[in-house]
Design an enzyme around this catalytic site. Structure first.
Site, PDB file in Angstrom:
ATOM      1  N   CYS A   4      -5.591  47.792 -51.590  1.00 18.34           N
ATOM      2  CA  CYS A   4      -6.841  48.439 -51.989  1.00 18.34           C
ATOM      3  C   CYS A   4      -7.180  47.996 -53.406  1.00 18.34           C
ATOM      4  O   CYS A   4      -6.394  48.235 -54.337  1.00 18.34           O
ATOM      5  CB  CYS A   4      -6.695  49.958 -51.918  1.00 18.34           C
ATOM      6  SG  CYS A   4      -8.138  50.839 -52.539  1.00 18.34           S
ATOM      7  N   ASN A  52      -9.669  48.991 -55.540  1.00 21.02           N
ATOM      8  CA  ASN A  52      -9.881  50.102 -56.464  1.00 21.02           C
ATOM      9  C   ASN A  52      -8.571  50.839 -56.740  1.00 21.02           C
ATOM     10  O   ASN A  52      -8.320  51.274 -57.862  1.00 21.02           O
ATOM     11  CB  ASN A  52     -10.913  51.077 -55.889  1.00 21.02           C
ATOM     12  CG  ASN A  52     -12.320  50.513 -55.922  1.00 21.02           C
ATOM     13  OD1 ASN A  52     -12.682  49.775 -56.824  1.00 21.02           O
ATOM     14  ND2 ASN A  52     -13.112  50.855 -54.926  1.00 21.02           N
ATOM     15  N   ASN A 103     -12.772  47.675 -41.431  1.00 23.29           N
ATOM     16  CA  ASN A 103     -13.660  48.277 -42.411  1.00 23.29           C
ATOM     17  C   ASN A 103     -15.036  47.655 -42.224  1.00 23.29           C
ATOM     18  O   ASN A 103     -15.152  46.486 -41.834  1.00 23.29           O
ATOM     19  CB  ASN A 103     -13.155  48.011 -43.826  1.00 23.29           C
ATOM     20  CG  ASN A 103     -11.769  48.574 -44.068  1.00 23.29           C
ATOM     21  OD1 ASN A 103     -11.579  49.771 -44.196  1.00 23.29           O
ATOM     22  ND2 ASN A 103     -10.769  47.692 -44.104  1.00 23.29           N
ATOM     23  N   CYS A 127     -15.412  50.601 -52.501  1.00 20.88           N
ATOM     24  CA  CYS A 127     -14.277  49.936 -51.861  1.00 20.88           C
ATOM     25  C   CYS A 127     -14.109  48.568 -52.507  1.00 20.88           C
ATOM     26  O   CYS A 127     -15.001  47.720 -52.409  1.00 20.88           O
ATOM     27  CB  CYS A 127     -14.514  49.795 -50.352  1.00 20.88           C
ATOM     28  SG  CYS A 127     -13.192  48.904 -49.498  1.00 20.88           S
ATOM     29  N   THR A 181     -11.848  46.012 -51.954  1.00 22.62           N
ATOM     30  CA  THR A 181     -11.736  44.871 -51.043  1.00 22.62           C
ATOM     31  C   THR A 181     -13.042  44.657 -50.290  1.00 22.62           C
ATOM     32  O   THR A 181     -13.405  43.524 -49.964  1.00 22.62           O
ATOM     33  CB  THR A 181     -10.575  45.068 -50.051  1.00 22.62           C
ATOM     34  OG1 THR A 181     -10.719  46.325 -49.377  1.00 22.62           O
ATOM     35  CG2 THR A 181      -9.229  45.016 -50.767  1.00 22.62           C
TER      36      THR A 181
END
Length: 268
Positions: free
Chosen positions: A66, A68, A186, A213, A215
């Site tokens: 991830c 973030n 996602n 998000c 990625t």
């Protein structure tokens, strides 16, 4: 009682813990619940030596990486007094991530997420094509053009000029769990503003619509550059901030992280 800290990166919020004595999937579901827990998009379980981060979504599923969350983890380590040299490389389920360009006031850092992977087989996509670029899929009375890429996680990008949050939530859920994506995906809804700027809303696998998000920002910027709609670097505008994505031989993500709270959680 369990010591925790809470951070956010452009609104994408995480609970961070270092010591735990129970199943992390179950713990994530309890801690991340917005009503009966602390509330967050995800749980970061960290160890210091070696510098390792595991991330669990609010539904208890484990994610490989991830963007973030990584920045929040770096900020947490800085707040804990760890030297920048100690956190220059972070182990994740998606491999080792390189950290650079750490600034302190206000905090920001850059994460090198490596090379994007466009192979359909790497993303468990049920297709005879070698990649999943500009593929047509009929969903919810819409004929969609979709492109998928793996950058720490599987992301499927589609350009949308005019769509509301409620529609994105419904469409994102349908795409995330569509049978063609055998491990789910996602979903990134992208609006191109100009050659250096996009707007982004992401439906995250295991979470739903999120404020940001990392990625997803990388995947969206990469696809926009690949399609000739944007030129690197790309500013990704989000409801609570902005991320900068440099698309080159590797993908680099720059953005902030902010500490929200710390305390102790007592299970009842």
């Amino acid at each position: 009682m369990l010591a925790f800290s809470k951070y956010h990166g452009c609104g994408n919020d995480f609970i961070i813990i270092e010591e735990w004595h129970q199943d992390l999937s179950r713990l994530a579901r309890k801690l991340c619940h917005r009503t009966t827990g602390i509330g967050a998009d995800g749980l970061l379980a960290v160890t210091r030596k070696p510098c390792t981060m595991r991330i669990f979504n609010s539904d208890g599923s484990e994610a490989a990486m991830c963007g973030n969350g990584l920045r929040c983890f770096v900020k947490y380590c800085i707040d804990q007094g760890m030297a920048e040299s100690e956190i220059s490389s972070i182990e994740t389920k998606a491999g080792k991530m390189k950290v650079m360009d750490i600034s302190h006031d206000p905090f920001s850092c850059t994460i090198d997420l490596g090379k994007p992977d466009c192979k359909a087989s790497s993303m468990a996509i049920d297709t005879t094509e070698s990649t999943f670029m500009h593929q047509k899929l009929f969903v919810s009375d819409r004929l969609l053009s979709l492109s998928s890429v793996f950058i720490g996680a599987v992301h499927t990008v589609l350009y949308m000029d005019d769509i509301g949050i409620a529609s994105m939530d419904s469409l994102g859920a349908q795409l995330c769990s569509h049978p063609i994506f055998k491990d789910r995906t996602n979903v990134d809804f992208v609006r191109v503003m100009d050659e250096h700027t996009i707007e982004l809303i992401t439906y995250e696998r295991g979470v739903g619509i999120t404020a940001a998000c990392g990625t997803g920002a990388c995947a969206s910027a990469y696809i926009a550059v690949r399609d000739g709609k944007c030129v690197s670097p790309v500013a990704v505008l989000l409801p609570y901030g902005k991320l900068i994505v440099d698309v080159g031989d590797t993908i680099r993500l720059k953005g902030p992280a902010v500490k929200i709270a710390q305390g102790y959680w007592q299970e009842y």
